[in-house]
Design an enzyme around this catalytic site. Structure first.
Site, PDB file in Angstrom:
ATOM      1  N   HIS A 293       0.807  -1.214   0.000  1.00 53.02           N
ATOM      2  CA  HIS A 293       0.000   0.000   0.000  1.00 53.02           C
ATOM      3  C   HIS A 293       0.842   1.266   0.000  1.00 53.02           C
ATOM      4  O   HIS A 293       0.725   2.112  -0.895  1.00 53.02           O
ATOM      5  CB  HIS A 293      -0.944   0.005   1.207  1.00 53.02           C
ATOM      6  CG  HIS A 293      -1.794   1.234   1.286  1.00 53.02           C
ATOM      7  ND1 HIS A 293      -1.399   2.348   1.985  1.00 53.02           N
ATOM      8  CD2 HIS A 293      -3.006   1.528   0.736  1.00 53.02           C
ATOM      9  CE1 HIS A 293      -2.322   3.287   1.884  1.00 53.02           C
ATOM     10  NE2 HIS A 293      -3.317   2.809   1.130  1.00 53.02           N
ATOM     11  N   LEU A 295       3.943   1.902  -0.592  1.00 52.87           N
ATOM     12  CA  LEU A 295       4.841   2.130  -1.715  1.00 52.87           C
ATOM     13  C   LEU A 295       4.107   2.094  -3.044  1.00 52.87           C
ATOM     14  O   LEU A 295       4.395   2.892  -3.942  1.00 52.87           O
ATOM     15  CB  LEU A 295       5.968   1.089  -1.705  1.00 52.87           C
ATOM     16  CG  LEU A 295       7.018   1.238  -0.603  1.00 52.87           C
ATOM     17  CD1 LEU A 295       8.041   0.110  -0.700  1.00 52.87           C
ATOM     18  CD2 LEU A 295       7.733   2.570  -0.708  1.00 52.87           C
ATOM     19  N   ARG A 296       3.175   1.187  -3.168  1.00 53.09           N
ATOM     20  CA  ARG A 296       2.491   1.055  -4.443  1.00 53.09           C
ATOM     21  C   ARG A 296       1.539   2.215  -4.721  1.00 53.09           C
ATOM     22  O   ARG A 296       1.356   2.612  -5.876  1.00 53.09           O
ATOM     23  CB  ARG A 296       1.714  -0.259  -4.492  1.00 53.09           C
ATOM     24  CG  ARG A 296       2.607  -1.469  -4.667  1.00 53.09           C
ATOM     25  CD  ARG A 296       1.804  -2.721  -4.890  1.00 53.09           C
ATOM     26  NE  ARG A 296       2.659  -3.875  -5.156  1.00 53.09           N
ATOM     27  CZ  ARG A 296       2.214  -5.093  -5.428  1.00 53.09           C
ATOM     28  NH1 ARG A 296       0.906  -5.303  -5.465  1.00 53.09           N
ATOM     29  NH2 ARG A 296       3.049  -6.078  -5.661  1.00 53.09           N
ATOM     30  N   ASN A 406       4.849  14.820  11.866  1.00 55.76           N
ATOM     31  CA  ASN A 406       3.880  13.958  12.544  1.00 55.76           C
ATOM     32  C   ASN A 406       2.747  14.782  13.150  1.00 55.76           C
ATOM     33  O   ASN A 406       1.573  14.398  13.083  1.00 55.76           O
ATOM     34  CB  ASN A 406       4.602  13.159  13.634  1.00 55.76           C
ATOM     35  CG  ASN A 406       3.689  12.183  14.340  1.00 55.76           C
ATOM     36  OD1 ASN A 406       3.412  11.106  13.844  1.00 55.76           O
ATOM     37  ND2 ASN A 406       3.204  12.562  15.523  1.00 55.76           N
ATOM     38  N   ALA A 407       3.088  15.952  13.743  1.00 63.62           N
ATOM     39  CA  ALA A 407       2.053  16.807  14.327  1.00 63.62           C
ATOM     40  C   ALA A 407       1.125  17.357  13.260  1.00 63.62           C
ATOM     41  O   ALA A 407      -0.099  17.450  13.456  1.00 63.62           O
ATOM     42  CB  ALA A 407       2.712  17.943  15.103  1.00 63.62           C
ATOM     43  N   ASP A 442       1.046  20.290  20.011  1.00 71.23           N
ATOM     44  CA  ASP A 442      -0.145  20.391  19.158  1.00 71.23           C
ATOM     45  C   ASP A 442      -1.383  20.247  20.034  1.00 71.23           C
ATOM     46  O   ASP A 442      -1.310  19.821  21.190  1.00 71.23           O
ATOM     47  CB  ASP A 442      -0.116  19.348  18.035  1.00 71.23           C
ATOM     48  CG  ASP A 442      -0.276  17.917  18.541  1.00 71.23           C
ATOM     49  OD1 ASP A 442      -1.307  17.621  19.178  1.00 71.23           O
ATOM     50  OD2 ASP A 442       0.622  17.087  18.296  1.00 71.23           O
ATOM     51  N   GLY A 472       4.716   4.637   9.585  1.00 72.41           N
ATOM     52  CA  GLY A 472       4.912   4.719  11.028  1.00 72.41           C
ATOM     53  C   GLY A 472       6.354   4.636  11.461  1.00 72.41           C
ATOM     54  O   GLY A 472       6.666   3.977  12.453  1.00 72.41           O
ATOM     55  N   GLY A 474       8.445   7.689  11.367  1.00 74.73           N
ATOM     56  CA  GLY A 474       8.958   9.030  11.659  1.00 74.73           C
ATOM     57  C   GLY A 474       9.392   9.201  13.099  1.00 74.73           C
ATOM     58  O   GLY A 474      10.509   9.648  13.380  1.00 74.73           O
ATOM     59  N   LEU A 475       8.524   8.842  14.044  1.00 75.73           N
ATOM     60  CA  LEU A 475       8.861   9.016  15.457  1.00 75.73           C
ATOM     61  C   LEU A 475       9.910   8.011  15.912  1.00 75.73           C
ATOM     62  O   LEU A 475      10.724   8.312  16.788  1.00 75.73           O
ATOM     63  CB  LEU A 475       7.608   8.908  16.322  1.00 75.73           C
ATOM     64  CG  LEU A 475       6.584  10.036  16.157  1.00 75.73           C
ATOM     65  CD1 LEU A 475       5.439   9.857  17.133  1.00 75.73           C
ATOM     66  CD2 LEU A 475       7.247  11.395  16.364  1.00 75.73           C
TER      67      LEU A 475
END
Length: 514
Positions: A293, A295-296, A406-407, A442, A472, A474-475
């Site tokens: 998902h 990447l495609r 992410n925020a 935030d 998922g 980034g953090l």
């Protein structure tokens, strides 16, 4: 483990005490006899008691053999001065003969009892000290407080030797370009060394002092005075004086403790290796799951937009072409961010990230990190007089960019605030160093306390993740980079609702150079 005092173990009766006891055994009996005569005493029983006390004193000082010498000498003095005929070794009275014989028997018996008792007392003190030492070793092993180098230093101090070395079987011979101080005889390799501290030699003597043999390595297995096998091909070598039988027994106990330490270190290494393998397998599995998902979808969108623009039979208005080009650019940015996060996470799990730390201010990285974020979404309020932190500019910029991104994704429409301070909410230290912190605040839906820990795991997204929020990572990347720089990344609930991410880094000691 606290270092042991040098030569703490109780030793058998030494030569000085034996000499002193023999001197007392020879000098004290005639002095006591002279004192009795000077006091006017004439009873044989009084002389016997004084001489018996002398024998006991000698036994306490020097043990059994000086006490026997004292008993023999006291009996001669009693016979010569206190039994008739006086001034002769003959005894005319049978009662006096019995008294002298009984004195000899009692003196010998007392010498044996007192000498053996003193020996048992010394052995008990020695056993108590050995037990305390082995107990300290066991506590250090259970608490994992001791390092291999510290353990060898402990052995060197305890046995008062010149050096202690640990040897193991070399996997392959070291070539001529290797470190000469780390290699020994063929097939054996020195893995650790502890040498007695000594004053610095003169410049022209430093080479000889280092190797002890005019250029050759002095700390080889062949040069050791005591070699104790530890485990398999691992041996412990001591250089200096020869050890006594009791010290050899204690060294065997040290070797057992060292064996446990090496096994524990090997177990820790195996656990870390297995953990890396598991994390790598989890990452590969997650990547394969996300390819379908995350990447495609961008690739499909890019291909569809490009194919539409290249189709000769289709015509688009200027607005439609701009929309297709914007789609291509958006999906390309998403692919770039995704690939970068995957590569960064792979570097973190493989311990391949090296931070180049230098004095840095928060304002130096906030601007570049927020370059891709709409200016109306983020409000920056950083005091200009904050001290510098110790960080890697590139890594810190990536950490802040991932957190703000992410925020923006998870708090759409919510204002985002970036503030900085020193010390924060009382957590002013990181590994003993003063810290400064940057907060990204935030006012979105926030995260429950139960989800905070899971939020930083790779390939973890909340249930309310918006479409196209990524895989998922980034953090997880932000937390890994922060820890590589010696910092901490925490999450807190924003008062009134929302999420606050806190980057905490040590304050630089080189701030004056900026």
């Amino acid at each position: 483990m606290a270092p042991a005092a040098r030569r703490t173990l109780a030793a058998p009766v030494g030569r000085p005490r034996l000499v002193a006891a023999c001197a007392v055994a020879l000098v004290l009996p005639p002095l006591l006899e002279a004192a009795v005569f000077r006091a006017g005493g004439s009873l044989l029983a009084v002389d016997v008691l004084f001489q018996l006390a002398c024998v006991i004193a000698v036994a306490l000082i020097g043990g059994l053999w000086p006490a026997l010498l004292g008993a023999l000498w006291s009996s001669i003095i009693l016979n010569y001065t206190s039994t008739e005929p006086f001034g002769s070794l003959e005894i005319s009275d049978a009662e006096n003969l019995a008294t002298v014989l009984i004195f000899i028997a009692v003196a010998v018996t007392v010498s044996l009892v007192v000498g053996l008792s003193a020996q048992r007392s010394r052995e008990a003190a020695l056993a108590q000290q050995e037990a305390a030492l082995l107990g300290a070793l066991a506590r250090g092993a259970l608490a994992e407080e001791d390092t291999l180098q510290g353990f060898l230093r402990h052995v060197q101090t305890q046995f008062d030797v010149d050096a202690v070395a640990l040897f193991g079987r070399a996997a392959a011979p070291t070539d001529a370009s290797g470190d000469p101080d780390a290699t020994t005889s063929p097939g054996m390799e020195r893995t650790a060394l502890a040498v007695r501290d000594a004053p610095d030699p003169e410049p022209d003597q430093r080479g000889a002092a280092r190797d002890g043999r005019g250029g050759a390595d002095a700390w080889t297995p062949e040069a050791a005075t005591t070699v104790e096998p530890v485990d398999g091909d691992v041996t412990l070598a001591l250089y200096g004086h020869q050890l006594s039988a009791r010290e050899r027994g204690l060294l065997t106990a040290f070797a057992g403790q060292l064996r446990s330490m090496l096994q524990r270190q090997e177990l820790i290494r195996s656990t870390r290796t297995n953990r890396r393998l598991i994390e790598g397998n989890v990452m590969r599995t997650a990547i394969l799951r996300s390819v379908s998902h995350d990447l495609r979808t961008p690739l499909t969108g890019i291909k569809l937009a490009v194919s539409s623009l290249r189709h000769s039979e289709l015509s688009f208005t200027r607005e439609e072409e701009d929309e297709l080009l914007e789609t291509i650019e958006d999906y390309s940015d998403r692919l770039d961010a995704l690939v970068n996060n995957l590569l960064d996470m792979s570097r973190i799990t493989g311990d391949a990230v090296n931070a180049l730390l230098r004095p840095l201010r928060w304002v130096d990285v906030v601007g570049p990190a927020l370059a891709g974020v709409p200016a109306d979404r983020v409000h920056v309020a950083i005091p200009p007089n904050l001290p510098a932190i110790e960080a890697d500019p590139g890594l810190l910029e990536r950490v802040l960019a991932n957190i703000v991104e992410n925020a923006v994704k998870y708090a759409p429409g919510s204002p985002i605030e970036v503030t900085a301070s020193v010390g924060g909410t009382g957590r002013a230290l990181i590994n003993g160093f003063p810290a400064s912190e940057l907060r990204v605040i935030d006012h979105g839906r926030g995260v429950s306390r139960d989800d905070v820990a899971a939020m930083f795991r790779p390939f973890q997204r909340l249930d309310d993740a918006p479409s196209g929020a990524g895989v998922g990572l980034g953090l997880a990347v932000a937390k890994g980079f922060t820890e590589v720089m010696g910092g901490v990344l925490d999450a807190e609930q924003t008062p009134g609702g929302g999420l606050t991410l806190v980057i905490r880094l040590p304050i630089s000691t080189g701030a004056a150079e900026l």
